[in-house]
Design a protein around this motif. Sequence first.
Motif, short mmCIF file in Angstrom:
data_model
loop_
_atom_site.label_atom_id
_atom_site.label_comp_id
_atom_site.label_asym_id
_atom_site.label_seq_id
_atom_site.Cartn_x
_atom_site.Cartn_y
_atom_site.Cartn_z
N PRO A 6 0.81 -1.22 0.00
CA PRO A 6 0.00 0.00 0.00
C PRO A 6 0.85 1.27 0.00
O PRO A 6 0.41 2.30 -0.46
CB PRO A 6 -0.81 -0.11 1.29
N HIS A 7 2.09 1.19 0.49
CA HIS A 7 2.94 2.37 0.55
C HIS A 7 3.40 2.80 -0.84
O HIS A 7 3.89 3.90 -1.01
CB HIS A 7 4.15 2.10 1.44
N ALA A 8 3.24 1.95 -1.84
CA ALA A 8 3.71 2.28 -3.19
C ALA A 8 3.02 3.54 -3.73
O ALA A 8 3.59 4.24 -4.53
CB ALA A 8 3.48 1.10 -4.12
N LYS A 9 1.80 3.81 -3.29
CA LYS A 9 1.07 4.98 -3.79
C LYS A 9 0.94 6.08 -2.74
O LYS A 9 0.33 7.10 -3.00
CB LYS A 9 -0.32 4.56 -4.27
N THR A 10 1.52 5.87 -1.56
CA THR A 10 1.44 6.86 -0.51
C THR A 10 2.38 8.01 -0.83
O THR A 10 3.57 7.80 -1.07
CB THR A 10 1.85 6.23 0.84
N PRO A 11 1.89 9.26 -0.83
CA PRO A 11 2.78 10.39 -1.10
C PRO A 11 3.81 10.54 0.01
O PRO A 11 3.51 10.32 1.18
CB PRO A 11 1.85 11.59 -1.15
N ALA A 13 23.59 11.30 4.46
CA ALA A 13 24.03 10.91 3.11
C ALA A 13 22.88 10.51 2.20
O ALA A 13 22.89 10.81 1.01
CB ALA A 13 25.04 9.77 3.20
N ARG A 14 21.88 9.85 2.76
CA ARG A 14 20.81 9.27 1.94
C ARG A 14 19.47 9.95 2.04
O ARG A 14 18.65 9.85 1.12
CB ARG A 14 20.63 7.79 2.29
N GLY A 15 19.18 10.57 3.16
CA GLY A 15 17.85 11.13 3.37
C GLY A 15 16.85 10.03 3.72
O GLY A 15 17.18 8.85 3.73
N VAL A 16 15.63 10.44 4.00
CA VAL A 16 14.56 9.51 4.35
C VAL A 16 13.28 9.98 3.68
O VAL A 16 12.99 11.18 3.68
CB VAL A 16 14.34 9.47 5.89
N ALA A 17 12.51 9.06 3.13
CA ALA A 17 11.20 9.38 2.57
C ALA A 17 10.16 9.23 3.68
O ALA A 17 9.97 8.13 4.19
CB ALA A 17 10.88 8.46 1.40
N LEU A 18 9.53 10.33 4.04
CA LEU A 18 8.50 10.31 5.08
C LEU A 18 7.12 10.35 4.46
O LEU A 18 6.88 11.16 3.56
CB LEU A 18 8.63 11.54 5.98
N PRO A 19 6.19 9.53 4.94
CA PRO A 19 4.81 9.70 4.49
C PRO A 19 4.29 11.06 4.95
O PRO A 19 4.72 11.58 5.98
CB PRO A 19 4.06 8.57 5.21
N VAL A 20 3.41 11.65 4.19
CA VAL A 20 2.82 12.93 4.56
C VAL A 20 2.15 12.77 5.92
O VAL A 20 1.50 11.76 6.19
CB VAL A 20 1.80 13.38 3.48
N GLY A 21 2.35 13.75 6.79
CA GLY A 21 1.75 13.71 8.12
C GLY A 21 2.73 14.15 9.18
O GLY A 21 3.81 14.66 8.90
N SER A 22 2.36 13.94 10.43
CA SER A 22 3.14 14.34 11.58
C SER A 22 4.05 13.20 12.02
O SER A 22 3.60 12.05 12.10
CB SER A 22 2.19 14.73 12.71
N HIS A 23 5.32 13.51 12.31
CA HIS A 23 6.29 12.49 12.69
C HIS A 23 7.16 12.99 13.83
O HIS A 23 7.56 14.15 13.86
CB HIS A 23 7.20 12.13 11.51
N ARG A 24 7.46 12.09 14.76
CA ARG A 24 8.37 12.41 15.87
C ARG A 24 9.77 11.94 15.49
O ARG A 24 9.98 10.75 15.23
CB ARG A 24 7.92 11.72 17.14
N ILE A 25 10.71 12.87 15.45
CA ILE A 25 12.08 12.56 15.08
C ILE A 25 12.96 12.77 16.31
O ILE A 25 12.92 13.83 16.93
CB ILE A 25 12.55 13.43 13.90
N SER A 26 13.72 11.74 16.67
CA SER A 26 14.60 11.80 17.83
C SER A 26 16.02 11.46 17.40
O SER A 26 16.23 10.58 16.56
CB SER A 26 14.17 10.80 18.90
#
Length: 105
Positions: free
Chosen positions: A26-31, A61-74
Amino acid sequence: MTAGGRPLLFAVALSGALAGCESNFPHAKTPTVSLRMQGAPPEASVTIDDEYVGPLSVVMARGVALPVGSHRISVEAEGYFPWDKIVEAKSGLVRLDVRLTPLPD
């Protein structure tokens, strides 16, 4: 059909399995929004939504693809105060500069 109908049966089963692939991913179409980080120390651990992502150096170096929305980053490293932030990933690119503060002696 040949060999007792096996090739046709295999083709029908395969087409049914392939048709269901979209629902298995399902993540294949998630923005997504690109998260780019810079900072120090490079060996610090990056966690997003309570899931370990990797060391800060790899995320830088690579970055991260985050799904649209709110995320907690630590971001945490031994000998440093932890860094924690809620980020709203809306569109495009999220940039974070994370420089951990050393603990006092």
